[in-house]
Design a protein around this motif. Sequence first.
Motif, PDB file in Angstrom:
ATOM      1  N   GLY A   1     -26.973  10.824   1.919  1.00  0.00           N
ATOM      2  CA  GLY A   1     -27.994  11.799   2.302  1.00  0.00           C
ATOM      3  C   GLY A   1     -29.060  11.216   3.204  1.00  0.00           C
ATOM      4  N   LYS A   2     -30.027  12.057   3.576  1.00  0.00           N
ATOM      5  CA  LYS A   2     -31.156  11.590   4.406  1.00  0.00           C
ATOM      6  C   LYS A   2     -31.865  10.434   3.712  1.00  0.00           C
ATOM      7  CE  LYS A   2     -31.958  15.921   6.781  1.00  0.00           C
ATOM      8  NZ  LYS A   2     -32.848  17.052   7.003  1.00  0.00           N
ATOM      9  N   THR A   3     -31.984  10.555   2.401  1.00  0.00           N
ATOM     10  CA  THR A   3     -32.436   9.423   1.594  1.00  0.00           C
ATOM     11  C   THR A   3     -31.269   9.078   0.673  1.00  0.00           C
ATOM     12  OG1 THR A   3     -33.312  10.721  -0.255  1.00  0.00           O
ATOM     13  CG2 THR A   3     -34.816  10.298   1.602  1.00  0.00           C
ATOM     14  N   PHE A   4     -31.207   7.844   0.229  1.00  0.00           N
ATOM     15  CA  PHE A   4     -30.103   7.415  -0.609  1.00  0.00           C
ATOM     16  C   PHE A   4     -30.032   8.244  -1.891  1.00  0.00           C
ATOM     17  CE2 PHE A   4     -27.732   4.242  -3.214  1.00  0.00           C
ATOM     18  CZ  PHE A   4     -26.600   4.230  -2.422  1.00  0.00           C
ATOM     19  N   GLN A   5     -31.193   8.688  -2.398  1.00  0.00           N
ATOM     20  CA  GLN A   5     -31.244   9.492  -3.621  1.00  0.00           C
ATOM     21  C   GLN A   5     -30.615  10.872  -3.430  1.00  0.00           C
ATOM     22  OE1 GLN A   5     -33.804   7.558  -2.535  1.00  0.00           O
ATOM     23  NE2 GLN A   5     -33.469   6.045  -4.128  1.00  0.00           N
ATOM     24  N   GLU A   6     -30.482  11.329  -2.188  1.00  0.00           N
ATOM     25  CA  GLU A   6     -29.878  12.631  -1.903  1.00  0.00           C
ATOM     26  C   GLU A   6     -28.365  12.540  -1.690  1.00  0.00           C
ATOM     27  OE1 GLU A   6     -32.954  15.327   0.458  1.00  0.00           O
ATOM     28  OE2 GLU A   6     -32.687  13.367   1.423  1.00  0.00           O
ATOM     29  N   SER A   7     -27.801  11.370  -1.839  1.00  0.00           N
ATOM     30  CA  SER A   7     -26.363  11.176  -1.620  1.00  0.00           C
ATOM     31  C   SER A   7     -25.550  11.948  -2.657  1.00  0.00           C
ATOM     32  CB  SER A   7     -26.017   9.688  -1.685  1.00  0.00           C
ATOM     33  OG  SER A   7     -26.699   9.004  -0.659  1.00  0.00           O
ATOM     34  N   THR A   8     -24.392  12.446  -2.210  1.00  0.00           N
ATOM     35  CA  THR A   8     -23.540  13.255  -3.075  1.00  0.00           C
ATOM     36  C   THR A   8     -22.094  12.779  -3.001  1.00  0.00           C
ATOM     37  OG1 THR A   8     -23.085  14.879  -1.325  1.00  0.00           O
ATOM     38  CG2 THR A   8     -24.976  15.322  -2.757  1.00  0.00           C
ATOM     39  N   VAL A   9     -21.303  13.250  -3.958  1.00  0.00           N
ATOM     40  CA  VAL A   9     -19.857  13.039  -3.937  1.00  0.00           C
ATOM     41  C   VAL A   9     -19.189  14.399  -4.082  1.00  0.00           C
ATOM     42  CG1 VAL A   9     -19.871  10.672  -4.817  1.00  0.00           C
ATOM     43  CG2 VAL A   9     -19.738  12.581  -6.429  1.00  0.00           C
TER      44      VAL A   9
ATOM     45  N   ASP B   1     -13.458  23.793 -12.024  1.00  0.00           N
ATOM     46  CA  ASP B   1     -14.770  24.126 -11.473  1.00  0.00           C
ATOM     47  C   ASP B   1     -15.653  22.876 -11.354  1.00  0.00           C
ATOM     48  OD1 ASP B   1     -16.755  25.746 -10.445  1.00  0.00           O
ATOM     49  OD2 ASP B   1     -17.560  26.265 -12.413  1.00  0.00           O
ATOM     50  N   TYR B   2     -15.339  22.044 -10.381  1.00  0.00           N
ATOM     51  CA  TYR B   2     -16.155  20.865 -10.093  1.00  0.00           C
ATOM     52  C   TYR B   2     -16.934  21.114  -8.806  1.00  0.00           C
ATOM     53  CZ  TYR B   2     -13.780  17.941 -13.561  1.00  0.00           C
ATOM     54  OH  TYR B   2     -13.297  17.403 -14.737  1.00  0.00           O
ATOM     55  N   PRO B   3     -18.146  20.537  -8.695  1.00  0.00           N
ATOM     56  CA  PRO B   3     -18.958  20.763  -7.494  1.00  0.00           C
ATOM     57  C   PRO B   3     -18.456  19.974  -6.278  1.00  0.00           C
ATOM     58  CG  PRO B   3     -20.119  19.309  -9.005  1.00  0.00           C
ATOM     59  CD  PRO B   3     -18.864  19.755  -9.704  1.00  0.00           C
ATOM     60  N   ILE B   4     -18.690  20.565  -5.117  1.00  0.00           N
ATOM     61  CA  ILE B   4     -18.373  19.888  -3.859  1.00  0.00           C
ATOM     62  C   ILE B   4     -19.455  18.860  -3.542  1.00  0.00           C
ATOM     63  CG2 ILE B   4     -18.141  20.230  -1.352  1.00  0.00           C
ATOM     64  CD1 ILE B   4     -16.921  22.977  -2.011  1.00  0.00           C
ATOM     65  N   ARG B   5     -20.683  19.147  -3.948  1.00  0.00           N
ATOM     66  CA  ARG B   5     -21.808  18.237  -3.683  1.00  0.00           C
ATOM     67  C   ARG B   5     -22.516  17.879  -4.988  1.00  0.00           C
ATOM     68  NH1 ARG B   5     -22.001  22.193   0.068  1.00  0.00           N
ATOM     69  NH2 ARG B   5     -21.399  21.564   2.162  1.00  0.00           N
ATOM     70  N   GLN B   6     -22.007  16.875  -5.661  1.00  0.00           N
ATOM     71  CA  GLN B   6     -22.607  16.392  -6.909  1.00  0.00           C
ATOM     72  C   GLN B   6     -23.511  15.212  -6.565  1.00  0.00           C
ATOM     73  OE1 GLN B   6     -22.148  17.269 -10.326  1.00  0.00           O
ATOM     74  NE2 GLN B   6     -23.793  15.813 -10.635  1.00  0.00           N
ATOM     75  N   ARG B   7     -24.789  15.339  -6.870  1.00  0.00           N
ATOM     76  CA  ARG B   7     -25.699  14.209  -6.610  1.00  0.00           C
ATOM     77  C   ARG B   7     -25.282  13.009  -7.440  1.00  0.00           C
ATOM     78  NH1 ARG B   7     -31.594  15.328  -4.545  1.00  0.00           N
ATOM     79  NH2 ARG B   7     -31.106  17.158  -3.293  1.00  0.00           N
ATOM     80  N   ILE B   8     -25.385  11.855  -6.827  1.00  0.00           N
ATOM     81  CA  ILE B   8     -24.971  10.626  -7.486  1.00  0.00           C
ATOM     82  C   ILE B   8     -25.967  10.191  -8.544  1.00  0.00           C
ATOM     83  CG2 ILE B   8     -24.545   8.155  -7.123  1.00  0.00           C
ATOM     84  CD1 ILE B   8     -23.514   8.904  -4.308  1.00  0.00           C
ATOM     85  N   PHE B   9     -27.249  10.368  -8.278  1.00  0.00           N
ATOM     86  CA  PHE B   9     -28.260   9.755  -9.121  1.00  0.00           C
ATOM     87  C   PHE B   9     -28.820  10.610 -10.249  1.00  0.00           C
ATOM     88  CE2 PHE B   9     -28.263   7.283  -5.243  1.00  0.00           C
ATOM     89  CZ  PHE B   9     -28.006   6.048  -5.779  1.00  0.00           C
ATOM     90  N   ASN B  10     -29.161  11.859  -9.982  1.00  0.00           N
ATOM     91  CA  ASN B  10     -29.821  12.612 -11.043  1.00  0.00           C
ATOM     92  C   ASN B  10     -28.951  13.695 -11.663  1.00  0.00           C
ATOM     93  OD1 ASN B  10     -29.787  14.574  -9.131  1.00  0.00           O
ATOM     94  ND2 ASN B  10     -32.009  14.630  -8.805  1.00  0.00           N
ATOM     95  N   GLY B  11     -27.700  13.766 -11.254  1.00  0.00           N
ATOM     96  CA  GLY B  11     -26.768  14.702 -11.868  1.00  0.00           C
ATOM     97  C   GLY B  11     -26.879  16.126 -11.370  1.00  0.00           C
ATOM     98  N   GLU B  12     -27.786  16.398 -10.423  1.00  0.00           N
ATOM     99  CA  GLU B  12     -27.900  17.759  -9.893  1.00  0.00           C
ATOM    100  C   GLU B  12     -26.865  17.986  -8.816  1.00  0.00           C
ATOM    101  OE1 GLU B  12     -31.851  18.409  -8.514  1.00  0.00           O
ATOM    102  OE2 GLU B  12     -32.740  17.803 -10.399  1.00  0.00           O
ATOM    103  N   GLY B  13     -26.259  19.183  -8.785  1.00  0.00           N
ATOM    104  CA  GLY B  13     -25.264  19.525  -7.797  1.00  0.00           C
ATOM    105  C   GLY B  13     -25.847  20.123  -6.562  1.00  0.00           C
TER     106      GLY B  13
END
Length: 143
Positions: free
Chosen positions: A100-108, A131-143
Motif C-alpha cells: 500500500g501507500k504505507t506499509f500498514q495499508e498493504s493487503t493480500v 468467501d475470502y476477501p480480495i484485499r485483506q489487510r496484513i496488519f490489522n485484519g481489516e479487509g
Amino acid sequence: MQITTRDFGTIEVEKESILTFKQPIFGFEEYTKYVLISDADMGSGICWLQSVENQDICFILMDPQEITPDYAPSISQEALLTLQAVPQDPLDCWVITVIGKTFQESTVNLKSPILMNHKTNYAMQIILEQDYPIRQRIFNGEG
C-alpha cells in the motif's frame, strides 16, 4: 541458467526449479514461467515470484497462514487435475501481496491464491468459491 531481474539483478536458477503456470496469473496470461526467490532474512512466510520471461514482472507472495491462521481453501478436483496432483502431493499455497501507500495499508488477495505442485513444477492461480476477501489487510485484519 541465468536470468536478469529488475529487483535482484542477474541470478542463477536451476532449470528444474522453473514453475510452469498451467493457468496463468490473472492479467499476466502471456507469462507462464516463473521461479521462486526467497531470502532467509525475511523468513519462510514471504518470497518473490519472478517471471523468467520478463525481468520486470515479480510478485511478492506471502504464506496466507501468517495472516489468517484458519485459512483453509477448498481446492477443486479440476485444479488438482490441472496441477497433476495426487492426494499425497503436498501443494504450496501462496497469496499475492499488494504494498500500500504505507506499509500498514498493504493487503493480500485471499480469494485468488496461487497453488504450486513442486513434484510436477506446475502452478496456477485459482478463484475460490469460498468467501475470502480480495484485499485483506496484513496488519490489522481489516479487509
